[in-house]
Write an enzyme that holds these catalytic residues in place. Structure first.
Site, PDB file in Angstrom:
ATOM      1  N   HIS A 184      36.943 -10.246  -7.477  1.00 34.37           N
ATOM      2  CA  HIS A 184      36.789  -9.728  -8.838  1.00 34.37           C
ATOM      3  C   HIS A 184      35.937  -8.467  -8.862  1.00 34.37           C
ATOM      4  O   HIS A 184      36.322  -7.442  -9.446  1.00 34.37           O
ATOM      5  CB  HIS A 184      36.161 -10.820  -9.717  1.00 34.37           C
ATOM      6  CG  HIS A 184      35.848 -10.398 -11.110  1.00 34.37           C
ATOM      7  ND1 HIS A 184      36.667 -10.694 -12.183  1.00 34.37           N
ATOM      8  CD2 HIS A 184      34.789  -9.711 -11.635  1.00 34.37           C
ATOM      9  CE1 HIS A 184      36.133 -10.198 -13.293  1.00 34.37           C
ATOM     10  NE2 HIS A 184      34.987  -9.608 -12.985  1.00 34.37           N
ATOM     11  N   GLU A 185      34.774  -8.526  -8.221  1.00 34.75           N
ATOM     12  CA  GLU A 185      33.864  -7.384  -8.261  1.00 34.75           C
ATOM     13  C   GLU A 185      34.428  -6.184  -7.504  1.00 34.75           C
ATOM     14  O   GLU A 185      34.244  -5.035  -7.919  1.00 34.75           O
ATOM     15  CB  GLU A 185      32.497  -7.777  -7.706  1.00 34.75           C
ATOM     16  CG  GLU A 185      31.773  -8.845  -8.507  1.00 34.75           C
ATOM     17  CD  GLU A 185      31.578  -8.485  -9.977  1.00 34.75           C
ATOM     18  OE1 GLU A 185      31.569  -7.288 -10.315  1.00 34.75           O
ATOM     19  OE2 GLU A 185      31.451  -9.417 -10.793  1.00 34.75           O
ATOM     20  N   HIS A 188      36.430  -3.958  -9.617  1.00 29.82           N
ATOM     21  CA  HIS A 188      35.689  -2.900 -10.317  1.00 29.82           C
ATOM     22  C   HIS A 188      35.434  -1.722  -9.383  1.00 29.82           C
ATOM     23  O   HIS A 188      35.548  -0.557  -9.788  1.00 29.82           O
ATOM     24  CB  HIS A 188      34.365  -3.449 -10.844  1.00 29.82           C
ATOM     25  CG  HIS A 188      34.507  -4.502 -11.897  1.00 29.82           C
ATOM     26  ND1 HIS A 188      35.329  -4.361 -12.997  1.00 29.82           N
ATOM     27  CD2 HIS A 188      33.919  -5.725 -12.025  1.00 29.82           C
ATOM     28  CE1 HIS A 188      35.243  -5.445 -13.762  1.00 29.82           C
ATOM     29  NE2 HIS A 188      34.394  -6.286 -13.185  1.00 29.82           N
TER      30      HIS A 188
END
EC number: 3.4.24.-
Length: 293
Positions: A184-185, A188
């Site tokens: 998920h990170e 980004h």
């Protein structure tokens, strides 16, 4: 020097379960503007070629406070395997060049982010640095910095992802311990927003500006099949890595997200692969944790 009153507290926090995914990644306004410009320019011939089939050099940094936060080499290998599996369809892969472990109570408590990265960061702006920390403020599972077209030296140093070490495969963060927080990170890091609007209940805007992720008015929790938080066409993207569902529920990026990552990779590749110039790190500032508890 360590504060003995702090050690039981951090040990308790390190074993606490995560009730709901919480991400601290906030895009800089400059990134939002650069993204809109890139989307507009993507319609021209000068921007028509997107990047694909890229191997990203990756460094893992494990931050500990004594025995708190330790991660085995086997677990780190499982984490990089999860990352590569999840990004396989995107054309991006991750090569774990090296990992290190540093015992530092200040950094382990989620403090002095700049000092930690100034001391440990490796590679250029196209290199992924992941810092595994046993305790993050406000119950966060992680945060990461978005790519910038023309990053300053300070932005290059702060770049990378900070991950709660309890979220790695087999960790103690119940429902969030299959390694998907890192997936998920890193999303980004690659330029992706959350699939949901940050303002709860907002169905008037397309939060991530990607056509094939339906407008979503709230973050998901658990694995709520059929969740549909907005009246526009399409149900919520509960299986998307950029939602907040349980790790076991996250299985995909959309084709539009993959195109976005490929398009924005030029921000990182264009900033060069040479090592970032790092300032001389200051000694860690030891806070009086007795007054924080």
């Amino acid at each position: 020097m360590r504060f003995s009153v702090f050690l039981p507290a951090i040990a308790a926090l390190s074993s606490a379960v995560a009730a709901q995914r919480s991400c601290g990644s906030i895009p800089h306004k400059a990134f939002s503007n650069e993204l809109k410009e890139a989307m507009e320019n993507s319609r021209t011939s000068s921007f028509s070629n997107v990047t694909s089939n890229v191997t990203i050099n990756t460094y893992f940094h494990v931050i500990t406070d004594g025995n708190t936060g330790k991660i085995s080499d086997e677990t780190l290998q499982k984490q990089i395997a999860v990352l590569n599996s999840d990004y396989k369809a995107s054309g991006f892969s991750f090569k774990l060049v090296a990992s290190d472990s540093v015992d530092n109570p200040t950094w382990a408590a989620g403090e002095d982010d700049m000092g930690m990265k100034s001391a440990l960061r490796k590679g250029g702006y196209d290199t992924l640095n992941v810092y595994f920390v046993p305790m993050l403020r406000e119950g966060l599972l992680g945060f990461c910095y978005f790519p910038m077209k023309n990053p300053s030296e300070g932005q290059k140093i702060k770049d990378g992802c900070v991950i709660n070490s309890n979220s790695v495969p087999g960790g103690s963060a119940q429902n969030y311990n299959e390694g998907k927080t890192t997936t998920h990170e890193v999303g980004h890091f690659m330029g992706l927003y959350h699939v949901f609007n940050e303002q709860e209940g907002n169905c008037q805007q397309d939060g991530d500006m990607i056509e094939d992720t339906p407008v979503q008015g709230s973050a998901s929790s658990g694995c709520p099949t059929g969740k549909d938080s907005c009246p526009q066409q399409g149900v919520d993207s509960i299986h998307n890595y950029m939602d907040y569902s349980y790790d076991s529920c996250l299985t995909e990026f959309s084709p539009g997200q993959i195109k976005r990552m490929q398009m924005l990779w030029q921000f990182r590749a264009g900033s060069g692969s040479g090592s970032v110039t790092r300032p001389r790190p200051k000694p860690p500032v030891l806070m009086d944790y007795e007054h924080r508890l």
